[in-house]
Design an enzyme around this catalytic site. Structure first.
Site, PDB file in Angstrom:
ATOM      1  N   ASP A 140      -8.969   3.248  -2.721  1.00  0.00           N
ATOM      2  CA  ASP A 140      -9.203   3.501  -1.931  1.00  0.00           C
ATOM      3  C   ASP A 140     -11.024   4.242  -2.777  1.00  0.00           C
ATOM      4  O   ASP A 140     -11.057   5.281  -2.194  1.00  0.00           O
ATOM      5  CB  ASP A 140      -9.277   4.897  -0.573  1.00  0.00           C
ATOM      6  CG  ASP A 140      -8.121   4.747  -0.364  1.00  0.00           C
ATOM      7  OD1 ASP A 140      -7.959   3.156  -0.043  1.00  0.00           O
ATOM      8  OD2 ASP A 140      -6.997   5.143   0.550  1.00  0.00           O
ATOM      9  N   GLU A 198       2.566   5.449  -4.146  1.00  0.00           N
ATOM     10  CA  GLU A 198       2.483   5.930  -4.604  1.00  0.00           C
ATOM     11  C   GLU A 198       3.863   6.743  -5.230  1.00  0.00           C
ATOM     12  O   GLU A 198       4.530   7.180  -6.024  1.00  0.00           O
ATOM     13  CB  GLU A 198       1.445   7.154  -4.815  1.00  0.00           C
ATOM     14  CG  GLU A 198      -0.159   6.490  -5.066  1.00  0.00           C
ATOM     15  CD  GLU A 198      -0.091   5.509  -3.655  1.00  0.00           C
ATOM     16  OE1 GLU A 198       0.403   5.254  -2.810  1.00  0.00           O
ATOM     17  OE2 GLU A 198      -0.979   4.524  -3.752  1.00  0.00           O
ATOM     18  N   ASP A 235       0.866  -1.677   0.201  1.00  0.00           N
ATOM     19  CA  ASP A 235      -0.007   0.215   0.281  1.00  0.00           C
ATOM     20  C   ASP A 235       0.574   1.464  -0.113  1.00  0.00           C
ATOM     21  O   ASP A 235       1.873   1.034   0.330  1.00  0.00           O
ATOM     22  CB  ASP A 235      -0.449  -0.224   1.408  1.00  0.00           C
ATOM     23  CG  ASP A 235      -1.327   0.406   1.452  1.00  0.00           C
ATOM     24  OD1 ASP A 235      -2.155   1.617   0.250  1.00  0.00           O
ATOM     25  OD2 ASP A 235      -2.469   1.356   2.529  1.00  0.00           O
TER      26      ASP A 235
HETATM   27  O1  MIG Z   1      -4.024   5.928   4.672  1.00  0.00           O
HETATM   28  O2  MIG Z   1      -3.592   0.718   6.158  1.00  0.00           O
HETATM   29  O3  MIG Z   1      -5.239   2.088   0.345  1.00  0.00           O
HETATM   30  O4  MIG Z   1      -6.534  -0.058   1.244  1.00  0.00           O
HETATM   31  O5  MIG Z   1      -6.544  -0.148   4.362  1.00  0.00           O
HETATM   32  C1  MIG Z   1      -4.476   4.550   4.297  1.00  0.00           C
HETATM   33  C2  MIG Z   1      -4.621   1.240   6.025  1.00  0.00           C
HETATM   34  C3  MIG Z   1      -3.729   3.286   4.455  1.00  0.00           C
HETATM   35  C4  MIG Z   1      -5.095   2.572   2.740  1.00  0.00           C
HETATM   36  C5  MIG Z   1      -5.458   1.556   1.736  1.00  0.00           C
HETATM   37  C6  MIG Z   1      -6.237   0.404   2.515  1.00  0.00           C
HETATM   38  C7  MIG Z   1      -5.798   0.586   3.353  1.00  0.00           C
HETATM   39  C8  MIG Z   1      -5.610   1.663   4.269  1.00  0.00           C
HETATM   40  N1  MIG Z   1      -4.756   1.920   3.965  1.00  0.00           N
END
Ligand code: MIG
Length: 797
Positions: A483, A408, A405
């Site tokens: 998200d 980016e 995650d």
């Molecule tokens: O700032 O890890 O897209 O799937 O549950 C949020 C927590 C961080 C974003 C991800 C999401 C995940 C969440 N993350």
């Protein structure tokens, strides 16, 4: 005022007359009087690379996107010239380069114009940053349509849109938000029913304009790097997408369980909660193969650690879950907490693996753990080190998949929500700033993760899921669309995004079913499940702050319909696995938008809701509340309504009933659809027979079924089973021929044919020329049990 006349802003600059032409095997160099070079390479008869250098210089040639194993080779290449043009001819294309301007026209071998430069290549020198702003403009034609470009949450046809590519953390993005998480600078053009593709392999923030600023022009540009694009010809959209996928790479087969249902949430903890969720799936008999741990499993969000209060003995828990068929997948983010007592931080610091700012200090940013440093995954040594970190998590604790995650990369509380432009990257030995490395950062993280998981899960196969990706990421990882929100509009977006990703070489993609932010109504959840079971990656995920989102969180009706559709997915596992096999082998997208399926039918060009799941099942989601059905377009050909077996003729729009417990679904006449029994998880049951749903047609149609051990690498040594079927239907008889390749022996001995839509009463059956006793035919269901190795079955009316 002092004016440096040397560095005067010159505005757009253009190539002028060609003064030199040189050929080196498959590559031609055209140099203009003002020292612009066009390097043109023939990779295949239908794949041509165009690359432009200015001031007589071509940069170091390096790409993360191009698959090093991509096989190239052409049949024919000839350079000729006439008064105005240099002409390059391959077995499939004719490329004309205008002598006075370097402008190009590309024609098919019959002389049909496919694509032509408008201004063509031009550029501006970028004084503040260095390098060029590189630009390309192409002439567009009335009715020309455009597809592709990764995860853009817009209508499939991009005509009239202007978009850019800069990987961006986009919590609760909406329809038309641009850019979002992924960057795939590849589009498909469809002109006069002929398709071509353009892949602009430039990792800077690239931009595309599809007849937005000017009705008859499509252009793309980037604020750095080279004008470096690949032209991929069809004329079939399938050929364009396959060419692109060969170029940027295909994945290995994933373990079959990853095509089963996955349940996720931010966050399931402590252990008792995780176990409770797993238990409930089994108690309610809702099939599920994967359970996900989000950031709270860690100790203070430190990657590669466990919160021992919530998870006192992760190895035991993971094993107990596995005993019940659940594979555990955990999240890993790129931000490494700055903590002198934390081994990962210490190691990376000692080895000098963190990203630095231009002047030397570390790139420090706030993410979940607080202040963090970030490994430079564009350094091969860092990737190797990162891969090694999975030893305990995967090799010892038994985690089967890793979810990347925030790559980016996302940084909190700063403008732009990512690294500043000046951050330095190794870029595999081609040092650069973040402007160039930003879009590939996530892919290189997923790649390093893949290497690690693959190594330590061996001899099983790995699973990696990523949020950010650049072209080529499909070689290492699956992905989800980030998200999204629990709204009906997002269900429409989800449908478009996954189809678009499939056209962009990244079929193994899914959405957070039900929506990540906010909470769906039971109705929306059901409609999303009904679509999500057709997505290659099928996972429910949601943000815990907004309430529960398990199949049983609504009411019994929702639970029951959810079960029905997840069960359907499990029965279709051999069909899904075969789709994946075709994707992994030939680059065939797992979902096919209608325009891909039948580009010759102009009615498909602006369709965006309907798609083909695999090769033979047409699906159209219900996207509005309180629906009893919808209008939709049925592609040309004959189709069986999946629910009623009624045969309908396509090539028209029609109303289709779809009460709460169904989704419009049609099976192409002549298809053979393989099915397994319902299992609670992959491998729960010994498969005792393969059921084939045979949909009669008065035609000859081919289908195939791929199977292997469902995991491991023996399939690479030929231990797979590929059954190719040829169905030939006539008014009074039906023949099915089978050819099997591969040395894998499936567990089952019996193939059971379920004959649907037979227009005649069977009077005799011959199996491999031996008469079959009709008393063995289950008359009611028309099941025909055959030894799995049959070569030909002939039914006579
Ligand atoms: O700032 O890890 O897209 O799937 O549950 C949020 C927590 C961080 C974003 C991800 C999401 C995940 C969440 N993350």
């Amino acid at each position: 005022m002092i004016i440096n006349t040397e560095l005067e802003q010159k505005g757009n600059q253009f190539p002028n007359a060609v003064v030199n032409v040189r050929q080196e095997v498959d590559t031609l160099y055209f140099t203009t009087e003002n020292n612009i070079i066009l390097e043109l390479t023939v990779l295949r008869d239908s794949v041509i690379r165009f690359r432009y250098g200015t001031r007589g210089i071509l940069e170091d040639d390096f790409s993360y996107a191009i698959d090093p194993e991509n096989h190239i080779g052409y049949n024919y290449l000839e350079l000729t010239e006439n008064k105005n043009f240099y002409i390059i001819t391959t077995a499939k294309l004719i490329i004309k380069i205008e002598k006075i301007s370097l402008q190009t026209k590309i024609l098919d071998i019959e002389g049909n114009l496919i694509n032509e430069d408008e201004i063509g290549f031009h550029y501006e020198e970028s004084f503040p940053l260095g390098g060029n702003i590189v630009k390309m403009s192409k002439r567009s034609h009335p009715g020309e349509a455009f597809y592709g470009l990764g995860d853009k949450p817009v209508h499939l046809n991009l005509r009239g849109k202007k978009v850019s590519n800069w990987a961006t953390d986009s919590y609760a993005f909406g329809k038309d938000t641009d850019p979002i998480y992924k960057t795939v600078p590849f589009y498909i053009g469809l002109k006069d029913k002929r398709a071509y593709g353009i892949f602009f392999d430039n990792t800077f923030k690239s931009n595309f304009d599809f007849c937005h600023e000017r009705l008859d022009v499509t252009s793309f540009w980037a604020p750095g790097g080279e004008m470096n694009y690949y032209f991929l010809y069809g004329p079939g959209m399938n050929e364009v997408v396959e060419n692109y996928t060969h170029l940027t790479g295909k994945p290995e087969l994933p373990p079959l369980w990853t095509l089963g249902f996955q349940q996720c949430k931010w966050s399931y903890y402590p252990e008792s909660t995780v176990k409770g969720i797993a238990r409930k799936f089994r108690d309610l008999k809702i099939p599920c193969d994967g359970i996900y741990l989000d950031i709270d499993y860690m100790e203070g969000f430190r990657c590669f650690t466990w919160n021992k209060e919530y998870f006192p003995d992760p190895k035991r828990m993971v094993q107990e879950l596995l005993d019940d068929g659940f594979k555990t997948i955990v999240i890993i983010d790129p931000g490494i907490k700055i903590d002198p007592d934390y081994w990962v931080y210490k190691e990376a610091l000692e080895k000098d693996y963190f990203c630095k700012r231009a002047d030397g200090p570390y790139m420090i940013g706030k993410v979940w753990p607080g202040e963090c440093a970030f490994p430079d995954y564009t350094n091969p040594e860092v990737r190797e080190w990162w891969a090694g970190l999975f030893k305990e998590l995967v090799g010892e604790i038994g985690v089967r998949g890793v979810w990347n995650d925030m790559n980016e990369p996302a940084v909190m509380e700063v403008p732009g929500k990512t690294f500043p432009d000046d951050v330095r990257h190794d870029y595999d030995g081609h040092p650069c700033s973040h402007r160039k490395a930003h879009n590939v950062y996530g892919t290189q993280m997923a790649r390093a993760t893949y290497e690690g998981v693959k190594k330590f899960v061996y001899p099983k196969r790995p699973l990696v899921i990523t949020r950010s990706a650049y072209s080529g990421a499909q070689r290492y990882t699956s992905s989800w669309t980030g998200d999204n929100v629990a709204t009906w509009e997002h269900l429409w977006i989800a449908n478009n995004q996954v189809q678009r990703m499939c056209l962009s070489g990244m079929s193994f993609t899914g959405t957070d079913i039900g929506g990540f932010a906010e909470q769906p109504t039971g109705e929306l959840f059901v409609r999303w499940i009904q679509l999500g079971v057709f997505h290659p990656f099928c996972r429910v995920h949601s943000s815990g702050h907004h309430g529960d989102q398990e199949p049983w969180s609504f009411d019994d009706e929702v639970t029951n319909i959810t079960r029905k559709f997840i069960e359907m997915r499990y029965t279709l596992l051999p069909y899904l696995y075969t789709m994946f096999y075709e994707y992994a082998t030939d680059g065939v997208p797992m979902l096919k938008p209608l325009v891909y399926y039948d580009q010759a039918d102009v009615h498909t060009h602006y369709r965006t809701d309907e798609f083909i799941f695999g090769n033979n099942i047409l699906v159209c989601p219900i996207l509005e509340p309180n629906s009893k059905g919808r209008r939709m377009y049925l592609a040309r050909g004959n189709w069986y309504d999946y629910w009623t077996n009624e045969v309908l003729e396509g090539g028209r729009e029609l109303w289709v009933d779809a009460d709460f417990d169904t989704i419009p679904m049609f099976v192409k006449a002549g298809s053979i659809i393989p099915r397994y029994p319902v299992q609670q998880f992959v491998g729960e049951k010994v498969i005792e027979e393969l059921k084939l749903d045979v949909y009669f047609a008065e035609e000859t149609i081919k289908s195939q079924v791929y199977e292997d051990a469902n995991d491991g690498y023996d399939y690479k040594k030929g231990r797979y089973s590929l059954r190719s079927f040829k169905l030939t239907g006539k008014r009074n008889d039906l023949t099915i021929q089978q050819h099997k390749s591969g040395t894998y022996e499936t567990e089952y001995d019996i193939i059971k044919l379920n004959l649907i839509g037979l227009p005649f009463v069977i009077t005799s059956i011959k199996v491999d020329n031996v008469t079959y006793d009709l008393n063995n035919l289950d008359k009611k269901d028309k099941y025909l049990k055959l030894p799995k190795g049959f070569s030909v079955v002939h039914l006579i009316g």
